[in-house]
Write a protein that holds these residues in place. Sequence first.
Motif, mmCIF file in Angstrom:
data_model
loop_
_atom_site.group_PDB
_atom_site.id
_atom_site.type_symbol
_atom_site.label_atom_id
_atom_site.label_comp_id
_atom_site.label_asym_id
_atom_site.label_seq_id
_atom_site.Cartn_x
_atom_site.Cartn_y
_atom_site.Cartn_z
ATOM 1 N N ILE A 2 5.388 7.054 0.565
ATOM 2 C CA ILE A 2 4.683 8.318 0.828
ATOM 3 C C ILE A 2 3.748 8.649 -0.336
ATOM 4 O O ILE A 2 2.587 9.046 -0.138
ATOM 5 N N LYS A 3 4.257 8.463 -1.572
ATOM 6 C CA LYS A 3 3.413 8.720 -2.738
ATOM 7 C C LYS A 3 2.206 7.781 -2.746
ATOM 8 O O LYS A 3 1.087 8.180 -3.065
ATOM 9 N N PHE A 4 2.469 6.524 -2.400
ATOM 10 C CA PHE A 4 1.383 5.536 -2.378
ATOM 11 C C PHE A 4 0.351 5.900 -1.310
ATOM 12 O O PHE A 4 -0.860 5.811 -1.538
ATOM 13 N N LYS A 5 0.817 6.325 -0.143
ATOM 14 C CA LYS A 5 -0.127 6.703 0.917
ATOM 15 C C LYS A 5 -0.941 7.936 0.503
ATOM 16 O O LYS A 5 -2.126 8.061 0.876
ATOM 17 N N ASP A 6 -0.331 8.846 -0.251
ATOM 18 C CA ASP A 6 -1.082 10.002 -0.753
ATOM 19 C C ASP A 6 -2.216 9.548 -1.666
ATOM 20 O O ASP A 6 -3.338 10.084 -1.620
ATOM 21 N N ILE A 7 -1.927 8.545 -2.494
ATOM 22 C CA ILE A 7 -2.969 8.012 -3.388
ATOM 23 C C ILE A 7 -4.107 7.425 -2.558
ATOM 24 O O ILE A 7 -5.300 7.668 -2.833
ATOM 25 N N VAL A 8 -3.740 6.653 -1.511
ATOM 26 C CA VAL A 8 -4.772 6.033 -0.663
ATOM 27 C C VAL A 8 -5.542 7.096 0.103
ATOM 28 O O VAL A 8 -6.786 7.032 0.219
ATOM 29 N N ASP A 9 -4.829 8.101 0.618
ATOM 30 C CA ASP A 9 -5.511 9.165 1.362
ATOM 31 C C ASP A 9 -6.487 9.926 0.461
ATOM 32 O O ASP A 9 -7.600 10.310 0.901
ATOM 33 N N ASN A 10 -6.121 10.169 -0.791
ATOM 34 C CA ASN A 10 -7.026 10.838 -1.734
ATOM 35 C C ASN A 10 -8.266 10.006 -1.993
ATOM 36 O O ASN A 10 -9.364 10.544 -2.230
ATOM 37 N N MET A 11 -8.091 8.672 -1.965
ATOM 38 C CA MET A 11 -9.260 7.804 -2.145
ATOM 39 C C MET A 11 -10.253 8.034 -1.005
ATOM 40 O O MET A 11 -11.467 8.095 -1.234
ATOM 41 N N TYR A 12 -9.726 8.164 0.223
ATOM 42 C CA TYR A 12 -10.598 8.428 1.362
ATOM 43 C C TYR A 12 -11.177 9.839 1.283
ATOM 44 O O TYR A 12 -12.380 10.056 1.528
ATOM 45 N N ASP A 13 -10.317 10.804 0.935
ATOM 46 C CA ASP A 13 -10.771 12.199 0.912
ATOM 47 C C ASP A 13 -11.862 12.408 -0.137
ATOM 48 O O ASP A 13 -12.826 13.161 0.080
ATOM 49 N N ASN A 14 -11.729 11.755 -1.268
ATOM 50 C CA ASN A 14 -12.723 11.908 -2.348
ATOM 51 C C ASN A 14 -13.900 10.952 -2.183
ATOM 52 O O ASN A 14 -14.817 10.963 -3.020
ATOM 53 N N ASN A 15 -13.802 10.088 -1.139
ATOM 54 C CA ASN A 15 -14.909 9.174 -0.839
ATOM 55 C C ASN A 15 -15.257 8.299 -2.049
ATOM 56 O O ASN A 15 -16.415 8.155 -2.433
ATOM 57 N N ILE A 16 -14.182 7.716 -2.629
ATOM 58 C CA ILE A 16 -14.412 6.863 -3.807
ATOM 59 C C ILE A 16 -13.932 5.426 -3.548
ATOM 60 O O ILE A 16 -13.804 4.634 -4.477
ATOM 61 N N ILE A 17 -13.683 5.105 -2.293
ATOM 62 C CA ILE A 17 -13.091 3.801 -2.006
ATOM 63 C C ILE A 17 -14.049 2.650 -2.275
ATOM 64 O O ILE A 17 -13.606 1.503 -2.426
ATOM 65 N N ASP A 18 -15.363 2.943 -2.337
ATOM 66 C CA ASP A 18 -16.311 1.863 -2.618
ATOM 67 C C ASP A 18 -17.029 2.059 -3.952
ATOM 68 O O ASP A 18 -18.010 1.381 -4.242
ATOM 69 N N ASP A 19 -16.501 3.007 -4.775
ATOM 70 C CA ASP A 19 -17.086 3.271 -6.101
ATOM 71 C C ASP A 19 -16.099 2.761 -7.143
ATOM 72 O O ASP A 19 -15.066 3.377 -7.432
ATOM 73 N N ASN A 20 -16.425 1.610 -7.739
ATOM 74 C CA ASN A 20 -15.488 0.965 -8.662
ATOM 75 C C ASN A 20 -15.201 1.814 -9.898
ATOM 76 O O ASN A 20 -14.057 1.869 -10.376
ATOM 77 N N ASN A 21 -16.201 2.467 -10.440
ATOM 78 C CA ASN A 21 -15.997 3.258 -11.661
ATOM 79 C C ASN A 21 -15.068 4.436 -11.391
ATOM 80 O O ASN A 21 -14.144 4.725 -12.160
ATOM 81 N N LYS A 22 -15.337 5.144 -10.300
ATOM 82 C CA LYS A 22 -14.476 6.285 -9.962
ATOM 83 C C LYS A 22 -13.058 5.814 -9.615
ATOM 84 O O LYS A 22 -12.076 6.487 -9.953
ATOM 85 N N LEU A 23 -12.978 4.684 -8.942
ATOM 86 C CA LEU A 23 -11.645 4.173 -8.601
ATOM 87 C C LEU A 23 -10.851 3.821 -9.862
ATOM 88 O O LEU A 23 -9.649 4.112 -9.950
#
Length: 675
Positions: A63-84
């Motif tokens: 659940i914690k891991f999915k929250d991390i992944v969901d935040n990546m989508y919510d913050n729209n940083i999944i394709d930004d290496n520096n922000k990631l």
Amino acid sequence: MNSIKNRITFSMLLLIVLLLFCSSTGSYLISKNILINQYSNKMSISSEKYSEIVNGWLDKETIKFKDIVDNMYDNNIIDDNNKLTGYFKQKLKANPNISDLYMGFTNKTHIDGSGWIPPADFDPTKRDWYKNALSKNGVVYVPYYDLVTKKMVVSISTTVSKDGVLLGVVSEDIKMDSITNVIEKAKPIENSYGYLIDDRNNVLVHPYKDLKPEKDKLKSLYDFKGGKYKTITEKNGQIINMDDYDGINKYFSASKINASNWTVGFAVPKSEFTKDLHSLIVLNLIILIICIAAAIIFSRYIAIIISRPIDNIRYVISQIGKLNFNYNTDKLDSVINNQDELADIACDIQSLSKTLTSVVQTIKNSSYDILEYSNSILHALNESSTSIEEVSKTAGEMASDSVLQTVEANKGNEKLNDLSAEINNITSNANKFKQHFSNVKSINDTGILKIKSLNLKLNDNNKTVFEATRSINDLAEKSKSIVKIVDEIKSVSDQTNLLALNAAIEAARAGEAGKGFSVVAGEVRLLSEETKQSVSNISKVVNEIREEIEMVLKNVECVSKTNTEVNESMKKSNESFDIMKKSMDEMILTIDALVEKINEVDADKNSVVKSIENISFISQKSSEGSQELAASVEEQNNSIENINVSMQKLNGISEKLDDIVSKFKLSDNNKHIAT
């Protein structure tokens, strides 16, 4: 002594021991089954309990891991290496239970929140966490041994996409200390241990050193001990009994973890299941000893009650066996008072004793009178026997000489009669012998004729074989001529084929004018080929015929050789039969001469027998008178002697009877005094 008391005691004791043994064995087996079921249930419950613990821990971390992944989508940083990278570092600091957070892209690039810089040839798409996430298209769990921390770590991974396009796989490494420590310390039953196996049968937690990770490689449970432990993961929820790595027989239980399909379970020594039965065994032994002691006392008492009447009856019978009828009747009366089967036997013995006492008393009274009468008769017979013996002696001397003469004459007559019978037997046997030799001679003559006839037929057979051999040889020569003809046809066919080929070449040169001739040449060449093939087949058949002819010729030669050998044997047999015929003729002549001599002896024997018979008749007449006298006296003397012997025997019997009767000890009221 193997007495009834001992047998009764032993039988009752054996019965009680068997009953107690069966009861103890049954209670032991039932108790053992109950304990095994209780411990098995406890193991199964413990396995399920720790399975839920591990499953809950994985669910919480997932659940914690999915929250991390969901935040990546919510913050729209999944394709930004520096922000990631910054985001991953932030999460690592916020959660100390996460040892690393990273992501591998489809273009083989890799970012890591711990600051680890991968080598130039590092390809994240080749890693297990990346490939497993792609294959399942969801959250996957890949455990491994961290060489830096020297502890077990599990990678939780999932795919990341944008607008339906796969970008890569994000993964986090979670420390498994909390779970491994729980399983290592878990002991639902004393001397037990826990183990944890992943979905690829790799050992994550186990106390045995040979199953610990080797560097960063996990050990497979299927490769250990020839794969004997694979049934642990295959038979989920079942109790399995087998020898463990330390050679101790143990029970194994296992449960699947729903989130990751891992297996968690426990191993308990079999002795722990049965140690509580020791007190039950001791208690059963104490009860068995007490019952045996009580059984000995009780059975001894019963044996004494049963055997006492038997001892009393045995006492009475032994006294009667000693001819003592003056025994203690109280013992027999005590048995009769019991009014049971032994009382009936005692009544019969009492009745028998009275009957025997009466009979013995009567015999004793009569034996005295018999003894007196026999003594007086014996005295009178002795005086008569003395007188008759003197008369018998004189008559016997007169008759002995006549009898001797008659006996000698009879013996001579008997010897001559025996000699006559033997001579007759010899004559009869000689005639039979002669007849047998005549029969053998006749059979021998018939055999000679048969051999001569057979010899003639074999000669005819030899002629036939000779003619067949000559015909076969002619046939072989003719087959050779066929081969020559076939060879000539083959040669003509080859030449025709060559001419047809030359004609075809000339027709081709002639052009349009030679086309018709070319067709004819082709047909001729085709006919030549067929002729060649036919000639080849004929040649093959002719060769096979020649081989068969040669084989038949060899067989005929063997038959001819055999006939020749048979002819030689028949000649030798004919010679042997001729020799036998001559010997039989000579033997028949000898037997005729012997029969003639025997007949002459038989004629002389008859006159001698007649003379001896006359002498025997005269001797017999002269001894008849003296023999009649001696026989009469002897007969009278024998009668007196028989009477005397009988009376002596009667006297001896009377004395013995008196001795026997005197041995009986009768009671005072049954005694009789003879006067």
